[in-house]
Design a protein around this motif. Structure first.
Motif, short mmCIF file in Angstrom:
data_model
loop_
_atom_site.label_atom_id
_atom_site.label_comp_id
_atom_site.label_asym_id
_atom_site.label_seq_id
_atom_site.Cartn_x
_atom_site.Cartn_y
_atom_site.Cartn_z
N CYS A 1 98.85 6.07 -1.82
CA CYS A 1 100.04 6.63 -2.47
C CYS A 1 99.88 8.13 -2.69
O CYS A 1 98.77 8.65 -2.74
CB CYS A 1 100.29 5.94 -3.82
SG CYS A 1 100.47 4.14 -3.71
N GLU A 2 101.01 8.78 -2.86
CA GLU A 2 101.03 10.22 -3.10
C GLU A 2 102.04 10.51 -4.21
O GLU A 2 103.07 9.84 -4.31
CB GLU A 2 101.44 10.94 -1.82
CG GLU A 2 101.36 12.45 -1.87
CD GLU A 2 101.63 13.08 -0.51
OE1 GLU A 2 102.08 14.23 -0.48
OE2 GLU A 2 101.40 12.41 0.52
N GLU A 3 101.71 11.49 -5.05
CA GLU A 3 102.60 11.84 -6.14
C GLU A 3 103.94 12.35 -5.61
O GLU A 3 103.98 13.14 -4.67
CB GLU A 3 101.96 12.90 -7.03
CG GLU A 3 102.75 13.23 -8.28
CD GLU A 3 102.06 14.27 -9.15
OE1 GLU A 3 101.30 13.86 -10.04
OE2 GLU A 3 102.26 15.48 -8.91
N ASN A 4 105.03 11.88 -6.21
CA ASN A 4 106.36 12.35 -5.83
C ASN A 4 106.50 13.85 -6.11
O ASN A 4 105.80 14.40 -6.95
CB ASN A 4 107.44 11.60 -6.59
CG ASN A 4 107.60 10.17 -6.10
OD1 ASN A 4 107.08 9.80 -5.04
ND2 ASN A 4 108.30 9.35 -6.85
N ALA A 5 107.44 14.47 -5.42
CA ALA A 5 107.73 15.88 -5.67
C ALA A 5 108.28 16.04 -7.08
O ALA A 5 108.94 15.14 -7.61
CB ALA A 5 108.73 16.39 -4.65
N ARG A 6 107.99 17.16 -7.68
CA ARG A 6 108.55 17.46 -9.01
C ARG A 6 109.91 18.15 -8.86
O ARG A 6 110.24 18.68 -7.80
CB ARG A 6 107.57 18.33 -9.81
CG ARG A 6 106.28 17.58 -10.13
CD ARG A 6 105.29 18.42 -10.90
NE ARG A 6 104.05 17.70 -11.10
CZ ARG A 6 103.69 17.09 -12.24
NH1 ARG A 6 104.50 17.15 -13.28
NH2 ARG A 6 102.54 16.45 -12.34
N CYS A 7 110.68 18.09 -9.93
CA CYS A 7 112.04 18.60 -9.87
C CYS A 7 112.13 20.08 -9.48
O CYS A 7 113.16 20.53 -8.97
CB CYS A 7 112.74 18.38 -11.22
SG CYS A 7 113.32 16.68 -11.45
N THR A 8 111.06 20.81 -9.71
CA THR A 8 111.08 22.23 -9.33
C THR A 8 111.15 22.40 -7.81
O THR A 8 111.41 23.50 -7.33
CB THR A 8 109.82 22.93 -9.87
OG1 THR A 8 108.66 22.12 -9.57
CG2 THR A 8 109.90 23.12 -11.38
N ALA A 9 110.93 21.32 -7.05
CA ALA A 9 111.04 21.40 -5.59
C ALA A 9 112.49 21.25 -5.13
O ALA A 9 112.79 21.46 -3.95
CB ALA A 9 110.18 20.32 -4.94
N LEU A 10 113.39 20.88 -6.03
CA LEU A 10 114.81 20.77 -5.67
C LEU A 10 115.36 22.17 -5.44
O LEU A 10 115.17 23.07 -6.26
CB LEU A 10 115.57 20.06 -6.79
CG LEU A 10 117.06 19.78 -6.55
CD1 LEU A 10 117.23 18.80 -5.39
CD2 LEU A 10 117.70 19.20 -7.81
N THR A 11 116.05 22.36 -4.34
CA THR A 11 116.54 23.69 -3.98
C THR A 11 117.51 24.24 -5.01
O THR A 11 117.41 25.40 -5.43
CB THR A 11 117.21 23.65 -2.59
OG1 THR A 11 116.28 23.13 -1.64
CG2 THR A 11 117.65 25.05 -2.17
N ALA A 12 118.46 23.44 -5.42
CA ALA A 12 119.46 23.90 -6.39
C ALA A 12 120.15 22.69 -7.01
O ALA A 12 120.16 21.60 -6.43
CB ALA A 12 120.49 24.80 -5.72
N CYS A 13 120.73 22.91 -8.19
CA CYS A 13 121.51 21.87 -8.84
C CYS A 13 122.96 21.96 -8.37
O CYS A 13 123.41 23.01 -7.90
CB CYS A 13 121.45 22.05 -10.36
SG CYS A 13 119.85 21.60 -11.07
N PRO A 14 123.73 20.88 -8.51
CA PRO A 14 125.14 20.93 -8.13
C PRO A 14 125.89 21.96 -8.97
O PRO A 14 125.43 22.37 -10.05
CB PRO A 14 125.63 19.51 -8.43
CG PRO A 14 124.39 18.67 -8.46
CD PRO A 14 123.31 19.55 -8.97
N ALA A 15 127.06 22.38 -8.51
CA ALA A 15 127.88 23.34 -9.24
C ALA A 15 128.13 22.84 -10.65
O ALA A 15 128.45 21.67 -10.87
CB ALA A 15 129.20 23.55 -8.51
N GLY A 16 127.98 23.72 -11.60
CA GLY A 16 128.21 23.37 -12.99
C GLY A 16 127.03 22.72 -13.68
O GLY A 16 127.13 22.27 -14.82
#
Length: 247
Positions: A151-166
């Motif tokens: 198993c491998e640790e999932n990506a952390r939220c900081t790897a998300l490119t951007a949040c949806p508008a708003g």
């Protein structure tokens, strides 16, 4: 001929598993000695075995506990079944002054692809390709000691490119995990992002709100005076300056 120091290795085909060399203590008391042995793990009941040796005149035979013998030709695969979940074989080198015997322990094991990874972890990529050492478990079922190589640790939220508008990244995004080894807006926005405050909540800083204020968003969780230019068509400060100019 003395074959006690013959260069000998034993393995399984990559799709079936692997073997590792290890020292085995043979005998007891003052006569105990370390002897070369092998431990093998296979994901199939009848794996393909292969012995490697380059000594002229040597004959290598794999013996099972039930007394069956399988001659091994150097570099060629030979199918030998494993009775049950584990077995003890003997790899014997013949043709010298005396036969040299190497103990072999073989285990049936599970593939990493059958493992349920812990929370915030996902199967390592390529687990269905080959049953190589990093892709199989230590036992017939996968367990806690297999987590690190399966198993491998999932990506952390900081790897998300951007949040949806708003929406904005949550303040604890660095400590939150996406649903897989990579983040995507479709799968992970609900975990990683929170609703931003819209400009219509900034009326206290405006003399006149922009007409589309409900669809404009402040860059923080709450609108502040710093967002007046973004949210107001006329800010309170601008209105006060204009009033003062007329007096």
């Amino acid at each position: 001929l003395d074959f006690s120091h013959i260069g000998l290795s034993l393995g399984l085909s990559q799709r079936d598993g692997y073997c590792a060399m290890r020292g085995v203590e043979v005998g007891g008391g003052g006569e105990a000695e370390m002897q070369r042995g092998f431990v093998c793990r296979s994901v199939v009941a009848t794996p393909h075995w292969m012995a490697m040796f380059h000594t002229a005149g040597a004959k290598v035979v794999l013996h099972t506990e039930s007394g069956q013998s399988y001659p091994m030709r150097a570099g060629l695969q030979t199918q030998v079944p494993i009775p049950g979940h584990e077995a003890k074989f003997t790899l014997e080198v013949q043709g010298g002054q005396r036969p040299i015997k190497h103990p072999v322990e073989v285990f049936r094991v599970a593939q990493c692809s059958t493992m349920q990874c812990p929370a915030n972890m996902s199967p390592r990529p390529g687990q269905d390709a080959l049953a190589q050492r990093g892709h199989i478990c230590f036992g017939l079922t996968c367990g806690e000691r297999d987590v690190q190589h399966c198993c491998e640790e999932n990506a952390r939220c900081t790897a998300l490119t951007a949040c949806p508008a708003g929406q904005l990244f949550r303040t604890d995004a660095a400590n939150l995990f996406c649903s897989g080894l990579e983040c995507s807006e479709a799968s992970d926005a609900a975990t990683c992002c929170g609703q931003a405050e819209s400009c219509d909540k900034a009326a206290r800083f405006c003399d006149t709100l922009r007409t589309n204020a409900a669809h404009l968003f402040c860059p923080g969780k709450a609108c502040t005076e710093q967002d007046a230019e973004r949210c107001c068509s006329v800010t309170k400060a601008e209105a006060e300056r204009a009033k003062a100019a007329k007096e």
